[in-house]
Design a protein around this motif. Structure first.
Motif, short mmCIF file in Angstrom:
data_model
loop_
_atom_site.label_atom_id
_atom_site.label_comp_id
_atom_site.label_asym_id
_atom_site.label_seq_id
_atom_site.Cartn_x
_atom_site.Cartn_y
_atom_site.Cartn_z
N ASP A 139 0.82 -1.21 0.00
CA ASP A 139 0.00 0.00 0.00
C ASP A 139 0.85 1.26 0.00
OD1 ASP A 139 -2.38 -1.45 0.03
OD2 ASP A 139 -2.43 -1.51 2.22
N GLU A 140 2.02 1.19 0.64
CA GLU A 140 2.90 2.35 0.74
C GLU A 140 4.20 2.05 0.01
OE1 GLU A 140 3.38 3.54 4.80
OE2 GLU A 140 1.26 3.20 5.24
N GLY A 141 4.92 3.12 -0.32
CA GLY A 141 6.20 2.96 -0.99
C GLY A 141 7.18 2.16 -0.13
N LEU A 142 8.06 1.46 -0.79
CA LEU A 142 9.06 0.66 -0.09
C LEU A 142 10.38 1.41 0.00
CD1 LEU A 142 8.41 -2.75 -1.85
CD2 LEU A 142 7.75 -2.10 0.47
N PRO A 143 11.18 1.10 1.01
CA PRO A 143 12.51 1.71 1.06
C PRO A 143 13.36 1.16 -0.08
CG PRO A 143 12.29 -0.01 2.71
CD PRO A 143 10.94 0.16 2.09
N THR A 144 14.44 1.83 -0.38
CA THR A 144 15.36 1.34 -1.40
C THR A 144 16.11 0.15 -0.82
OG1 THR A 144 15.59 3.55 -2.32
CG2 THR A 144 17.30 1.95 -2.88
N PHE A 145 16.11 -0.95 -1.56
CA PHE A 145 16.77 -2.16 -1.09
C PHE A 145 18.26 -2.11 -1.37
CE2 PHE A 145 12.44 -3.86 -2.21
CZ PHE A 145 12.00 -3.98 -0.91
N ALA A 146 19.03 -2.78 -0.54
CA ALA A 146 20.48 -2.88 -0.74
C ALA A 146 20.77 -3.68 -2.00
CB ALA A 146 21.12 -3.56 0.47
N ASP A 147 21.86 -3.33 -2.69
CA ASP A 147 22.23 -4.00 -3.94
C ASP A 147 22.46 -5.50 -3.76
OD1 ASP A 147 22.05 -1.67 -5.39
OD2 ASP A 147 24.20 -1.25 -5.34
N ASP A 148 22.94 -5.92 -2.58
CA ASP A 148 23.22 -7.34 -2.39
C ASP A 148 21.95 -8.19 -2.37
OD1 ASP A 148 22.50 -6.29 0.09
OD2 ASP A 148 23.91 -7.54 1.20
N LEU A 149 20.79 -7.58 -2.18
CA LEU A 149 19.54 -8.34 -2.24
C LEU A 149 19.23 -8.78 -3.66
CD1 LEU A 149 17.18 -6.50 0.25
CD2 LEU A 149 18.40 -8.65 0.55
N GLN A 150 19.76 -8.08 -4.63
CA GLN A 150 19.54 -8.45 -6.03
C GLN A 150 20.12 -9.84 -6.30
OE1 GLN A 150 20.65 -5.22 -8.56
NE2 GLN A 150 20.57 -6.43 -10.42
N THR A 151 21.33 -10.08 -5.84
CA THR A 151 21.97 -11.39 -6.03
C THR A 151 21.23 -12.47 -5.25
OG1 THR A 151 24.10 -10.31 -6.33
CG2 THR A 151 24.15 -12.65 -5.77
N LEU A 152 20.87 -12.17 -4.02
CA LEU A 152 20.15 -13.13 -3.19
C LEU A 152 18.80 -13.48 -3.82
CD1 LEU A 152 19.99 -14.73 -0.55
CD2 LEU A 152 19.02 -12.68 0.51
N ALA A 153 18.09 -12.49 -4.32
CA ALA A 153 16.80 -12.74 -4.95
C ALA A 153 16.95 -13.64 -6.17
CB ALA A 153 16.14 -11.42 -5.34
N ALA A 154 17.98 -13.43 -6.97
CA ALA A 154 18.22 -14.27 -8.14
C ALA A 154 18.52 -15.71 -7.73
CB ALA A 154 19.36 -13.71 -8.98
N GLU A 155 19.30 -15.88 -6.67
CA GLU A 155 19.62 -17.22 -6.19
C GLU A 155 18.37 -17.94 -5.69
OE1 GLU A 155 22.65 -16.79 -3.22
OE2 GLU A 155 24.11 -16.02 -4.66
N VAL A 156 17.53 -17.22 -4.98
CA VAL A 156 16.30 -17.82 -4.46
C VAL A 156 15.38 -18.24 -5.60
CG1 VAL A 156 14.19 -17.28 -3.17
CG2 VAL A 156 16.42 -16.67 -2.22
N LEU A 157 15.27 -17.41 -6.62
CA LEU A 157 14.41 -17.78 -7.74
C LEU A 157 14.93 -19.03 -8.45
CD1 LEU A 157 13.34 -14.39 -9.35
CD2 LEU A 157 12.01 -15.94 -7.92
#
Length: 100
Positions: free
Chosen positions: A34-52
């Motif tokens: 419902d509300e805007g999200l904070p800016t995520f750290a760049d290292d979450l990009q790699t983690l998200a790809a691994e999880v997918l």
């Protein structure tokens, strides 16, 4: 491997991370935040790809369930699009450590 509920949560989290990446699709469904999200750290990009990668693996309960439906190929295409966005190099911010 991820079970279905955890896998679905992982896909949702990865989509939120990908939405902040260059080329990412904005989250625009009634299921989005419902509300805007904070800016995520760049290292979450790699983690998200691994999880997918784990979510679409052969032993994944979520992938197995989707593959049993007519929408399975469409789901896999959506996951592939998110993975493609996450695979892009994050833009460098600030000054480089070394000027070459």
């Amino acid at each position: 491997m991820p079970r279905s509920p955890e896998g679905a949560e992982a896909v949702a989290a990865a989509a939120l991370v990908a939405a902040q990446c260059p080329g990412g699709e904005p989250i625009g469904t009634s299921y989005g935040p419902d509300e805007g999200l904070p800016t995520f750290a760049d290292d979450l990009q790699t983690l998200a790809a691994e999880v997918l990668g784990r979510v679409v693996a052969e032993a994944s309960e979520l992938a197995e369930l989707w593959d049993e439906t007519p929408d399975g190929p469409k789901w896999r295409q959506s996951i592939s699009r998110i993975c493609a966005v996450l695979a892009l190099e994050p833009e460098h911010q600030g000054d480089p450590l070394f000027d070459l």
